[in-house]
Write a protein that holds these residues in place. Structure first.
Motif, PDB file in Angstrom:
ATOM      1  N   PRO A 530       0.823  -1.216   0.000  1.00 18.48           N
ATOM      2  CA  PRO A 530       0.000   0.000   0.000  1.00 18.48           C
ATOM      3  C   PRO A 530       0.854   1.261   0.000  1.00 18.48           C
ATOM      4  N   VAL A 531       0.470   2.230  -0.815  1.00 23.82           N
ATOM      5  CA  VAL A 531       1.212   3.491  -0.904  1.00 23.82           C
ATOM      6  C   VAL A 531       0.841   4.411   0.250  1.00 23.82           C
ATOM      7  N   TYR A 532      -0.449   4.488   0.535  1.00 21.54           N
ATOM      8  CA  TYR A 532      -0.933   5.369   1.596  1.00 21.54           C
ATOM      9  C   TYR A 532      -1.236   4.551   2.843  1.00 21.54           C
ATOM     10  N   HIS A 533      -0.575   4.860   3.934  1.00 22.44           N
ATOM     11  CA  HIS A 533      -0.841   4.181   5.205  1.00 22.44           C
ATOM     12  C   HIS A 533      -1.910   4.896   6.014  1.00 22.44           C
ATOM     13  N   ASN A 534      -2.175   6.169   5.672  1.00 26.80           N
ATOM     14  CA  ASN A 534      -3.212   6.967   6.341  1.00 26.80           C
ATOM     15  C   ASN A 534      -3.024   7.026   7.853  1.00 26.80           C
ATOM     16  N   ILE A 553       5.638   8.075  11.508  1.00 22.85           N
ATOM     17  CA  ILE A 553       5.147   7.756  12.853  1.00 22.85           C
ATOM     18  C   ILE A 553       6.273   7.158  13.692  1.00 22.85           C
ATOM     19  N   ASP A 554       6.992   6.184  13.112  1.00 22.14           N
ATOM     20  CA  ASP A 554       8.093   5.539  13.835  1.00 22.14           C
ATOM     21  C   ASP A 554       9.194   6.538  14.182  1.00 22.14           C
ATOM     22  N   TRP A 555       9.432   7.497  13.292  1.00 24.56           N
ATOM     23  CA  TRP A 555      10.487   8.492  13.526  1.00 24.56           C
ATOM     24  C   TRP A 555      10.179   9.304  14.778  1.00 24.56           C
ATOM     25  N   TYR A 556       8.944   9.755  14.920  1.00 29.05           N
ATOM     26  CA  TYR A 556       8.556  10.539  16.097  1.00 29.05           C
ATOM     27  C   TYR A 556       8.590   9.682  17.364  1.00 29.05           C
ATOM     28  N   LEU A 557       8.121   8.437  17.255  1.00 29.60           N
ATOM     29  CA  LEU A 557       8.059   7.579  18.441  1.00 29.60           C
ATOM     30  C   LEU A 557       9.448   7.199  18.934  1.00 29.60           C
ATOM     31  N   ARG A 558      10.373   6.927  18.011  1.00 25.06           N
ATOM     32  CA  ARG A 558      11.731   6.552  18.420  1.00 25.06           C
ATOM     33  C   ARG A 558      12.426   7.679  19.166  1.00 25.06           C
ATOM     34  N   ARG A 559      12.062   8.907  18.880  1.00 26.22           N
ATOM     35  CA  ARG A 559      12.695  10.061  19.514  1.00 26.22           C
ATOM     36  C   ARG A 559      11.878  10.606  20.683  1.00 26.22           C
ATOM     37  N   ASP A 560      10.839   9.842  21.073  1.00 25.60           N
ATOM     38  CA  ASP A 560       9.984  10.248  22.199  1.00 25.60           C
ATOM     39  C   ASP A 560       9.391  11.640  21.995  1.00 25.60           C
ATOM     40  N   LEU A 561       9.055  11.948  20.747  1.00 25.99           N
ATOM     41  CA  LEU A 561       8.452  13.238  20.434  1.00 25.99           C
ATOM     42  C   LEU A 561       6.933  13.148  20.339  1.00 25.99           C
ATOM     43  N   ALA A 562       6.406  11.939  20.494  1.00 26.64           N
ATOM     44  CA  ALA A 562       4.962  11.752  20.374  1.00 26.64           C
ATOM     45  C   ALA A 562       4.561  10.493  21.127  1.00 26.64           C
ATOM     46  N   LYS A 563       3.270  10.364  21.353  1.00 23.27           N
ATOM     47  CA  LYS A 563       2.727   9.139  21.937  1.00 23.27           C
ATOM     48  C   LYS A 563       1.603   8.640  21.046  1.00 23.27           C
ATOM     49  N   ILE A 564       1.480   7.331  20.979  1.00 16.63           N
ATOM     50  CA  ILE A 564       0.485   6.738  20.088  1.00 16.63           C
ATOM     51  C   ILE A 564      -0.885   6.747  20.765  1.00 16.63           C
ATOM     52  N   VAL A 565      -1.913   7.123  20.003  1.00 14.30           N
ATOM     53  CA  VAL A 565      -3.273   7.225  20.557  1.00 14.30           C
ATOM     54  C   VAL A 565      -4.284   6.462  19.720  1.00 14.30           C
ATOM     55  N   GLU A 566      -3.890   6.012  18.543  1.00 12.87           N
ATOM     56  CA  GLU A 566      -4.806   5.269  17.682  1.00 12.87           C
ATOM     57  C   GLU A 566      -4.081   4.073  17.090  1.00 12.87           C
ATOM     58  N   HIS A 567      -4.855   3.065  16.744  1.00 10.23           N
ATOM     59  CA  HIS A 567      -4.309   1.884  16.099  1.00 10.23           C
ATOM     60  C   HIS A 567      -5.163   1.547  14.879  1.00 10.23           C
ATOM     61  N   ASN A 568      -4.480   0.979  13.900  1.00  2.98           N
ATOM     62  CA  ASN A 568      -5.157   0.430  12.713  1.00  2.98           C
ATOM     63  C   ASN A 568      -6.096   1.422  12.023  1.00  2.98           C
ATOM     64  N   PRO A 569      -5.578   2.469  11.364  1.00  2.00           N
ATOM     65  CA  PRO A 569      -4.161   2.809  11.243  1.00  2.00           C
ATOM     66  C   PRO A 569      -3.670   3.601  12.451  1.00  2.00           C
ATOM     67  N   PRO A 570      -2.347   3.631  12.650  1.00  2.00           N
ATOM     68  CA  PRO A 570      -1.805   4.315  13.824  1.00  2.00           C
ATOM     69  C   PRO A 570      -2.043   5.822  13.784  1.00  2.00           C
ATOM     70  N   GLN A 592      -6.388  15.025   4.480  1.00  2.00           N
ATOM     71  CA  GLN A 592      -7.384  14.162   3.855  1.00  2.00           C
ATOM     72  C   GLN A 592      -6.810  12.757   3.736  1.00  2.00           C
ATOM     73  N   SER A 593      -7.601  11.758   4.106  1.00  2.00           N
ATOM     74  CA  SER A 593      -7.153  10.377   3.940  1.00  2.00           C
ATOM     75  C   SER A 593      -7.205  10.006   2.462  1.00  2.00           C
ATOM     76  N   LYS A 594      -6.399   9.034   2.081  1.00  2.00           N
ATOM     77  CA  LYS A 594      -6.316   8.632   0.679  1.00  2.00           C
ATOM     78  C   LYS A 594      -6.490   7.124   0.580  1.00  2.00           C
ATOM     79  N   LYS A 595      -7.147   6.693  -0.471  1.00  2.00           N
ATOM     80  CA  LYS A 595      -7.399   5.273  -0.675  1.00  2.00           C
ATOM     81  C   LYS A 595      -6.369   4.693  -1.637  1.00  2.00           C
ATOM     82  N   ASN A 596      -5.992   3.453  -1.391  1.00  2.00           N
ATOM     83  CA  ASN A 596      -5.051   2.756  -2.257  1.00  2.00           C
ATOM     84  C   ASN A 596      -5.812   2.098  -3.409  1.00  2.00           C
ATOM     85  N   ILE A 597      -6.324   2.936  -4.285  1.00  2.00           N
ATOM     86  CA  ILE A 597      -7.066   2.462  -5.448  1.00  2.00           C
ATOM     87  C   ILE A 597      -6.720   3.342  -6.637  1.00  2.00           C
ATOM     88  N   CYS A 598      -7.011   2.839  -7.822  1.00  2.00           N
ATOM     89  CA  CYS A 598      -6.839   3.640  -9.031  1.00  2.00           C
ATOM     90  C   CYS A 598      -7.855   4.781  -9.011  1.00  2.00           C
TER      91      CYS A 598
END
Length: 727
Positions: A530-534, A553-570, A592-598
């Motif tokens: 998937p191109v868009y993880h949303n 998302i991982d970049w911010y979390l590894r540096r303790d600059l954010a906390k996760i509040v949602e899952h699927n999608p994060p 705006q969220s984006k769909k992985n479709i043509c």
């Protein structure tokens, strides 16, 4: 004699129906008392296949599943329109003669919506909301059928009312509507859609009444959720978010509108509260009332601005109002569909492998065995989530799947430890019963251990084994209204259709045929993940900043600059105040969220990235327009990509002729000896021996830069001559 036989058949049929009804009623009472279904009781509802006992015994590891001890609110529903089976969602059939196939594809109120789009009404009823209403604590709690019927009668006399919904998705596979807020000019109503789930169809005639306007904010999801849960469709909608788009507001969030027009601050983080709990907390009551209470006044303000802008720009007061009305009601035509992959969990596995391949564990994920473990665990998680009506992340988190695949624990105790450690930083907000490992994992931890030890490359066979164990046998997991269809023989047959096996090999429609050119192209060039993880990034005040991919998302979390509040999608909340916000630059694209479709035809199975602005033009853009921007990149399937590319080439040739700019540079020439610095493919005569091709020039320059000092003198002189032709 014939009459006697017919009476006998009718009597036997009546007795059979009575016994079946009594059995279901008995099992329902047992489930309400939180007692577990025994094997014999399950067999009353499910037929056990013959000749598979020995194979089944090898698969079964856990003695039983104890997760039915918890009674969830949705288990009290008597009628569920969207269950967790692999069958398609059936929409409302308005006519008896309408086939099931039509009910899957056609909107039951498409004619009414189309008529309104062609004949938009004059929205004069917003004028009654000229003054901002005071927020008092009064509301009407609707939790009985009598109160709901009263509300329906009251709304039938209104010209307009505001609506909002609150959803719950953590402890449910598909999610369900937990609360509906409705506000008129005089009263606020909070409808307990859990207690009234089976009676919500009472409001159906109100929502499809074209003479009554329904006001939502950001209605796209609400439209689908109401279809999914209650077969409620909407005709005549005014979406305040669409009005913000037409008016080009700096922000489109409801929080912005409340603050700007009503001077009211609201915490949008309350959306992630557990809206199943009863009674609601005082903060939840207040938040729910605020969302719909001010919406009619906000609609009035936006309606007035639309009228003014329409007069100023088009000399037509209704121009922009009709545009908002068109956008709002076009959204009403969309239909809810149940999405599932073949085999189950395959899409989630591909997404996981893609996301984590770009992280620090990427090297380990290149191992085929590790990838197969991820696929197996995702398949098991999908089946378990459907059976127990839980979200995927509640059953087994993505982090836990990755850690299990990398560490491959040998014992059940090690499996428990790996999952517990992987979920140390997992945050499922405000769900008291969320724990790690989940009760489902604990009840089936030996099964996970068995999967890890008996890993196989045959993913379809794996699904069959899981399907046989939990679905055909039905001796382990509890029955519910959400998994009854899944655990029935009908879905076993459906599974055989989804995953047919012939002579030990997966059957294919194109058996024996050569792979077509298109298929080879798709396999080679289409996006492999998937191109868009949303994924969402929120500011500290809960406002949406942008959508992004998993890497950010991982970049911010590894540096303790954010906390996760949602899952699927994060989704994460930043722990600092960013320098700027998307709305400050009028960049609505990023929120705006984006769909992985043509984007051309809606194809989901394969797509390629396509740049609307060709790179030959883009390289000349100012830096702020071409750096870190994805506005001009869309997804197209192979067929649409070919059409778009052909059209783009024709237009590029047209531009080249019109502005006399060479499209294809064939040779680069000395600018002093020739008036033009390049020769295009259309300028041929008299220039065959002039200049040098760009490829030859680049090769010569790179060779001199890299190896000039070590190069033989003759070769050095030859390449120098090539460069000198273009000085």
């Amino acid at each position: 004699m014939v009459a006697t036989r017919e009476r006998t058949v009718m009597a036997v049929t009546a007795i059979t129906i009575a016994v079946a009804f009594a059995t279901v009623l008995y099992l329902s009472k047992r489930r309400k008392n939180r007692s577990k279904l025994s094997t014999s009781e399950a067999e009353l509802l499910l037929l056990e296949p013959e000749g598979e006992e020995e194979e089944t015994e090898e698969v079964i590891r856990s003695p039983c599943c104890s997760t039915d001890l918890e009674t969830k609110p949705q288990y009290m529903f008597k009628r569920v329109l969207a269950d967790n089976s692999y069958s398609a969602f059936k929409h409302l059939k308005r006519e008896e003669g309408e086939t099931n196939d039509l009910s899957l594809k056609l909107h039951p109120y498409e004619d009414e919506i189309t008529y309104m789009l062609e004949n938009p009404p004059v929205l004069s009823y917003f004028n009654k909301s000229e003054n901002c209403p005071d927020m008092d604590a009064s509301y009407v709690w609707v939790d009985t059928q009598q109160k709901l019927e009263y509300l329906a009668e009251l709304l039938s006399k209104e010209e307009v009312f505001a609506v909002d919904t609150e959803q719950h998705s953590i402890r449910s596979f598909l999610g369900f509507t937990a609360l509906m807020q409705i506000s008129t000019h005089k009263e606020n109503f909070l409808v307990d859609t859990i207690a009234l789930h089976d009676e919500m169809s009472i409001l159906q005639p109100i929502f499809v009444n074209a003479s009554i306007c329904k006001v939502f904010h950001g209605s796209d999801n609400d439209i689908l959720w109401l279809q999914r849960d209650f077969h409620i469709y909407i005709v005549n909608l005014f979406d305040t978010a669409k009005a913000c788009t037409v008016l080009k507001k700096p922000k489109r969030s409801l929080a912005y509108l409340l603050e700007n027009y009503c001077g009211v601050s609201t915490n949008k983080m309350m959306q992630r509260e557990d809206w199943r709990i009863r009674p609601l907390s005082e903060e939840m009551f207040h938040y729910a009332c605020v969302d719909s209470h001010y919406l009619l006044y906000i609609a009035h303000c936006l309606h007035t601005e639309l009228k003014i802008q329409g007069h100023d720009f088009h000399r037509d007061n209704l121009y922009f109002i009709h545009e908002v009305f068109r956008l709002s009601n076009m959204a009403c035509i969309q239909l809810y569909i149940k999405e599932f992959q073949s085999p189950p969990g395959e899409s989630a596995a591909k997404s996981l492998i893609s996301r984590y391949s770009n992280s620090q564990v990427g090297i380990s994920l290149k191992d085929d065995r590790t990838r197969e473990i991820i696929r197996c665990l995702c398949t098991w998680r999908d089946v378990m989530a459907r059976i127990h009506d839980e979200s995927l992340q509640y059953i087994l988190s993505d982090n836990a799947i990755i850690d299990l695949a990398l560490k491959v624990p040998k014992e059940a105790e090690e499996v428990y430890s790996v999952i517990e450690h992987a979920d140390l930083n997992r945050d499922i907000p405000n769900i008291q019963s969320a724990s790690s490992p989940s009760p489902v994992v604990i009840g089936h931890i030996n099964d996970i251990n068995h999967l890890l030890s008996e890993i196989t490359n045959d993913i379809d066979n794996l699904f069959r084994r899981i399907f046989q164990r939990y679905i055909v046998q039905a001796k382990i997991c509890p029955l519910s209204i959400y998994n009854y269809a899944l655990l029935s023989e009908l879905n076993v047959k459906l599974a055989n259709l989804l995953f047919p096996i012939q002579n030990g090999n997966k059957s294919s429609v194109r058996v024996g045929k050569k792979t077509s050119r298109k298929e080879r192209f798709v396999k080679k060039f289409s996006c492999k993940a998937p191109v868009y993880h949303n994924c969402r990034i929120y500011a500290s005040d809960g406002r949406l900043l942008c959508y992004c991919d998993q890497r950010k998302i991982d970049w911010y979390l590894r540096r303790d600059l954010a906390k996760i509040v949602e899952h699927n999608p994060p989704g994460i909340v930043l722990l600092f105040e960013p320098k700027g916000r998307p709305e400050d630059e009028d960049n609505e694209f990023y929120i705006q969220s984006k769909k992985n479709i043509c984007v051309g035809c809606g194809e989901k199975n394969h797509y390629l990235r396509y740049r609307i602005i060709p790179s030959c033009y883009r390289i000349h853009f100012p830096e702020h327009l071409k750096s870190h921007r994805s506005h001009d990149i869309v997804l197209l399937c192979v067929d649409c990509h070919e059409i778009a590319h052909s059209s783009a080439e024709r237009y590029k040739n047209q531009i080249a002729v019109e502005f006399k700019i060479p499209l294809h540079v064939r040779k680069v020439v000395n600018s002093e000896e020739n008036k033009g610095s390049t020769l295009s493919s259309s300028i041929v005569e008299g220039h065959e021996d002039v200049g040098v091709s760009p490829l030859h020039l680049r090769s010569a320059a790179m060779a001199l830069l890299r190896h000039g000092s070590k190069m033989p003198s003759e070769r050095f002189e030859e390449l120098t001559q090539v460069i000198s032709k273009c000085k």
